[in-house]
Design an enzyme around this catalytic site. Structure first.
Site, short mmCIF file in Angstrom:
data_model
loop_
_atom_site.label_atom_id
_atom_site.label_comp_id
_atom_site.label_asym_id
_atom_site.label_seq_id
_atom_site.Cartn_x
_atom_site.Cartn_y
_atom_site.Cartn_z
N CYS A 7 0.84 -1.20 0.00
CA CYS A 7 0.00 0.00 0.00
C CYS A 7 0.88 1.26 0.00
O CYS A 7 1.69 1.47 0.90
CB CYS A 7 -0.91 -0.01 1.23
SG CYS A 7 -1.86 1.52 1.42
N CYS A 10 0.40 3.34 3.19
CA CYS A 10 1.05 2.72 4.35
C CYS A 10 2.56 3.00 4.31
O CYS A 10 3.18 3.22 5.35
CB CYS A 10 0.79 1.21 4.37
SG CYS A 10 -0.88 0.75 4.89
N ASP A 33 -1.35 16.53 -2.07
CA ASP A 33 -1.52 15.63 -3.20
C ASP A 33 -0.44 15.95 -4.24
O ASP A 33 -0.16 17.12 -4.50
CB ASP A 33 -2.91 15.81 -3.80
CG ASP A 33 -3.28 14.71 -4.77
OD1 ASP A 33 -2.64 14.64 -5.85
OD2 ASP A 33 -4.19 13.93 -4.47
N HIS A 49 -4.47 1.04 8.46
CA HIS A 49 -4.93 0.74 7.11
C HIS A 49 -6.39 0.31 7.11
O HIS A 49 -6.77 -0.66 7.75
CB HIS A 49 -4.09 -0.38 6.47
CG HIS A 49 -4.51 -0.68 5.06
ND1 HIS A 49 -3.98 -0.03 3.98
CD2 HIS A 49 -5.43 -1.55 4.57
CE1 HIS A 49 -4.55 -0.47 2.89
NE2 HIS A 49 -5.44 -1.40 3.22
N ASN A 88 -13.36 8.53 -2.43
CA ASN A 88 -13.80 7.60 -3.45
C ASN A 88 -13.80 6.20 -2.85
O ASN A 88 -12.91 5.85 -2.09
CB ASN A 88 -12.86 7.64 -4.66
CG ASN A 88 -12.77 9.02 -5.26
OD1 ASN A 88 -13.77 9.71 -5.40
ND2 ASN A 88 -11.57 9.45 -5.60
N HIS A 99 -6.55 2.65 0.29
CA HIS A 99 -6.31 3.02 1.68
C HIS A 99 -7.19 4.25 1.86
O HIS A 99 -7.08 5.22 1.09
CB HIS A 99 -4.83 3.37 1.89
CG HIS A 99 -4.48 3.72 3.31
ND1 HIS A 99 -3.49 3.03 3.99
CD2 HIS A 99 -4.91 4.67 4.16
CE1 HIS A 99 -3.35 3.55 5.20
NE2 HIS A 99 -4.21 4.56 5.32
N HIS A 101 -8.76 7.57 2.21
CA HIS A 101 -8.20 8.92 2.18
C HIS A 101 -9.28 9.92 1.81
O HIS A 101 -10.16 9.64 1.02
CB HIS A 101 -7.01 9.04 1.23
CG HIS A 101 -7.26 8.61 -0.18
ND1 HIS A 101 -7.41 7.28 -0.56
CD2 HIS A 101 -7.38 9.33 -1.32
CE1 HIS A 101 -7.61 7.22 -1.86
NE2 HIS A 101 -7.60 8.45 -2.35
N HIS A 103 -9.93 13.71 0.38
CA HIS A 103 -9.37 14.82 -0.36
C HIS A 103 -9.96 16.10 0.23
O HIS A 103 -11.19 16.24 0.29
CB HIS A 103 -9.76 14.75 -1.83
CG HIS A 103 -9.24 13.57 -2.56
ND1 HIS A 103 -8.14 13.62 -3.39
CD2 HIS A 103 -9.68 12.28 -2.58
CE1 HIS A 103 -7.93 12.42 -3.90
NE2 HIS A 103 -8.85 11.59 -3.42
#
Length: 118
Positions: A7, A10, A33, A49, A88, A99, A101, A103
């Protein structure tokens, strides 16, 4: 702490891959990003995770994520003018890293017609 060896996020949490960190605590990491869609585009991730927001997330990690989003928005100077938070879930939603996340996007007026870009 659970870590997936393959990942990307990770590896960022472990310090194996460099990132431009803007916030960190014992549960959460936030970094810029590498392909920003807005002047401010920060990813907020749990250090633990979880594959997505659809995973069985520990309440403390979910709470820490939400608190971190607010802190990042204030620290990045977008809290007052407004910002968008997107996650997403799955391949059909274009989740490229599996993993969890969030935004955090802002820094200029967004296009009302497309929820993911200017």
């Amino acid at each position: 702490m659970t870590r997936e060896d393959d990942c990307l996020f990770c590896k960022i949490v472990a310090g194996d891959i460099p990132s431009e960190i803007v916030y960190e605590d014992d549960r959460v990491l936030a970094f810029k990003d590498i392909s920003p869609m807005m002047p401010v585009h920060v990813l907020v991730i749990p250090k633990e995770h979880y594959s997505s927001i659809d995973a069985d997330i520990a309440p403390e990690d979910a709470s820490a994520l939400m608190e971190a989003v607010s802190k990042v928005a204030h620290d990045q100077g977008i809290a007052e003018s407004g910002y968008r938070v997107i996650t997403n879930v799955g391949d059909d939603a274009c989740q490229s890293v599996h993993h969890l996340h969030l935004h955090v996007l802002g820094g200029e007026k967004m296009n009302d017609g497309d929820p993911s870009v200017r």
